[in-house]
Scaffold this active site. Structure first.
Site, short mmCIF file in Angstrom:
data_model
loop_
_atom_site.label_atom_id
_atom_site.label_comp_id
_atom_site.label_asym_id
_atom_site.label_seq_id
_atom_site.Cartn_x
_atom_site.Cartn_y
_atom_site.Cartn_z
N TYR A 41 0.84 -1.21 0.00
CA TYR A 41 0.00 0.00 0.00
C TYR A 41 0.88 1.27 0.00
O TYR A 41 0.63 2.22 -0.77
CB TYR A 41 -0.90 -0.05 1.24
CG TYR A 41 -1.87 1.09 1.39
CD1 TYR A 41 -3.10 1.08 0.71
CD2 TYR A 41 -1.60 2.17 2.23
CE1 TYR A 41 -4.01 2.11 0.89
CE2 TYR A 41 -2.50 3.21 2.41
CZ TYR A 41 -3.71 3.18 1.74
OH TYR A 41 -4.61 4.21 1.90
N LYS A 65 1.12 4.13 -2.86
CA LYS A 65 0.80 5.54 -2.57
C LYS A 65 2.00 6.45 -2.86
O LYS A 65 1.84 7.57 -3.36
CB LYS A 65 0.33 5.69 -1.12
CG LYS A 65 -1.01 5.01 -0.83
CD LYS A 65 -2.12 5.63 -1.65
CE LYS A 65 -3.48 5.03 -1.37
NZ LYS A 65 -4.53 5.57 -2.23
N1 LIG Z 1 -9.41 6.17 5.40
C1 LIG Z 1 -8.17 6.62 5.60
O1 LIG Z 1 -7.73 6.81 6.75
C2 LIG Z 1 -7.29 6.95 4.43
C3 LIG Z 1 -6.05 7.52 4.71
C4 LIG Z 1 -5.21 7.85 3.66
C5 LIG Z 1 -5.59 7.63 2.36
N2 LIG Z 1 -6.81 7.05 2.12
C6 LIG Z 1 -7.16 6.83 0.71
O2 LIG Z 1 -8.39 7.46 0.44
C7 LIG Z 1 -9.08 6.72 -0.57
C8 LIG Z 1 -10.45 6.32 -0.09
O3 LIG Z 1 -10.30 5.56 1.08
P1 LIG Z 1 -11.51 5.17 2.01
O4 LIG Z 1 -10.99 5.23 3.40
O5 LIG Z 1 -12.71 5.93 1.64
O6 LIG Z 1 -11.63 3.63 1.62
P2 LIG Z 1 -12.89 2.66 1.49
O7 LIG Z 1 -13.97 3.10 2.40
O8 LIG Z 1 -12.35 1.28 1.61
O9 LIG Z 1 -13.35 2.92 -0.02
C9 LIG Z 1 -12.58 2.52 -1.09
C10 LIG Z 1 -13.36 2.72 -2.35
O10 LIG Z 1 -12.59 2.22 -3.44
C11 LIG Z 1 -13.43 1.40 -4.25
N3 LIG Z 1 -12.63 0.40 -4.94
C12 LIG Z 1 -11.81 -0.54 -4.42
N4 LIG Z 1 -11.28 -1.30 -5.38
C13 LIG Z 1 -11.77 -0.82 -6.55
C14 LIG Z 1 -11.59 -1.18 -7.90
N5 LIG Z 1 -10.79 -2.21 -8.25
N6 LIG Z 1 -12.22 -0.48 -8.85
C15 LIG Z 1 -13.02 0.55 -8.51
N7 LIG Z 1 -13.25 0.94 -7.26
C16 LIG Z 1 -12.61 0.26 -6.29
C17 LIG Z 1 -14.45 0.80 -3.30
O11 LIG Z 1 -15.66 0.53 -3.99
P3 LIG Z 1 -16.16 -0.91 -4.53
O12 LIG Z 1 -15.81 -1.91 -3.49
O13 LIG Z 1 -17.62 -0.67 -4.72
O14 LIG Z 1 -15.43 -1.09 -5.83
C18 LIG Z 1 -14.68 1.97 -2.35
O15 LIG Z 1 -15.67 2.83 -2.86
C19 LIG Z 1 -8.19 5.54 -0.91
O16 LIG Z 1 -7.36 5.89 -2.00
C20 LIG Z 1 -7.36 5.37 0.34
O17 LIG Z 1 -6.15 4.72 0.08
C21 LIG Z 1 -7.67 6.70 3.12
#
Ligand SMILES: NC(=O)c1ccc[n+]([C@@H]2O[C@H](COP(=O)([O-])OP(=O)(O)OC[C@H]3O[C@@H](n4cnc5c(N)ncnc54)[C@H](OP(=O)(O)O)[C@@H]3O)[C@@H](O)[C@H]2O)c1
Length: 248
Positions: free
Chosen positions: A155, A159
């Site tokens: 991951y 990133k």
């Molecule tokens: N939450 C945190 O603390 C955090 C921190 C730093 C960065 N981020 C980044 O922020 C972004 C969103 O994170 P989040 O926390 O909202 O995560 P999340 O709740 O797990 O959501 C991830 C989203 O990505 C979609 N996804 C996963 N694989 C996919 C694929 N192959 N094709 C299309 N869509 C896909 C999922 O939808 P489906 O399953 O419907 O496809 C879901 O809508 C990510 O890039 C994550 O790395 C999050």
């Protein structure tokens, strides 16, 4: 300020979490929002929610790890709207484990979805943006790209790769008036971080100067700004949204 009236925005990974909040915020700012992910039911509910608030949204089933499906999805989007003004590469997965024991499949799946997926989506929107001599690309990085994290080599590598991709493409297409930036969230309350125990969350909060986890909306606000006309002189930048937990 920050009106996105009549802009066409695509948000990958919009079915939940930060992507969902981003789609809602972009629609609130006036954009027509294409919400893309694998879970069609959740996308349909989001389209309804945006419509209920007077906005316009369109759902497209998309697995960014699948190159052919990605091409087909963007073909559908371009046929419907004629252009993409804003691309938010937000889709991502985790497959955590110590590097020494990490399975090849877990490495590949994370790199393919989180990094190659963004590259494939960018390739689909660039011809239109270059022709229009306008566009905004925003890639979702993470605080761990800068600080590292044990158990997340795949991951973190993806990133950090996204930050490199952001800078390289920013330079490649700057002459066409297209900006490419990254947002690097810290710890945000979403389904991705739900699995953490209350104890771990409390411990994490002690490392965040602002004293709380972020919300999806906190991150969405940064994306709306970078997508706006007012951010026209910002490119190749990584915008930290982390409550001060890592001051790069
Ligand atoms: N939450 C945190 O603390 C955090 C921190 C730093 C960065 N981020 C980044 O922020 C972004 C969103 O994170 P989040 O926390 O909202 O995560 P999340 O709740 O797990 O959501 C991830 C989203 O990505 C979609 N996804 C996963 N694989 C996919 C694929 N192959 N094709 C299309 N869509 C896909 C999922 O939808 P489906 O399953 O419907 O496809 C879901 O809508 C990510 O890039 C994550 O790395 C999050």
């Amino acid at each position: 300020m920050f009106s996105l009236k009549d802009k066409v925005a695509v948000v990958t990974g919009a079915s939940q979490g930060i992507g969902r909040e981003t789609a809602l915020a972009l629609a609130e700012a006036g954009a027509k929002v294409v919400v893309a992910a694998r879970n069609e039911e959740k996308l349909a509910a989001l389209v309804q929610e945006i419509a209920g608030k007077g906005g316009e949204a369109f759902a497209v089933k998309l697995d960014v790890a699948d190159a052919e499906q990605t091409k087909a999805a963007f073909k559908t989007i371009l046929e419907k709207f004629g252009r993409v003004d804003i691309l938010v590469n937000n889709a991502a997965i985790t497959r955590d484990g110590l590097a020494m024991r990490m399975k090849a499949d877990d490495w590949d799946a994370v790199l393919r979805t989180n990094l190659t997926g963004a590259h494939l989506c960018i390739q689909q929107v660039l011809p239109g943006m270059m022709k229009a001599r306008a566009g905004r690309i925003i890639n979702m990085a993470s605080v761990v790209a800068r600080m590292g994290n044990a158990g997340q080599a795949n991951y973190v590598a993806a990133k950090a790769g996204l930050i490199g991709l952001t800078k390289a493409i920013a330079i490649e297409i700057a002459s066409r008036n297209i900006t490419v930036n990254a947002v690097a969230p810290g710890f945000i309350e979403t389904p991705m971080t739900d699995f953490l125990s209350d104890k771990v969350k409390e411990e994490l909060k002690t490392r965040i100067p602002l004293g709380r986890m972020g919300s999806g909306r906190d991150v969405a606000a940064a994306i709306v700004f970078l997508a706006s006309d007012e951010a026209c002189y910002i490119t190749g930048h990584v915008l930290d949204v982390n409550g001060g937990m890592y001051l790069a």
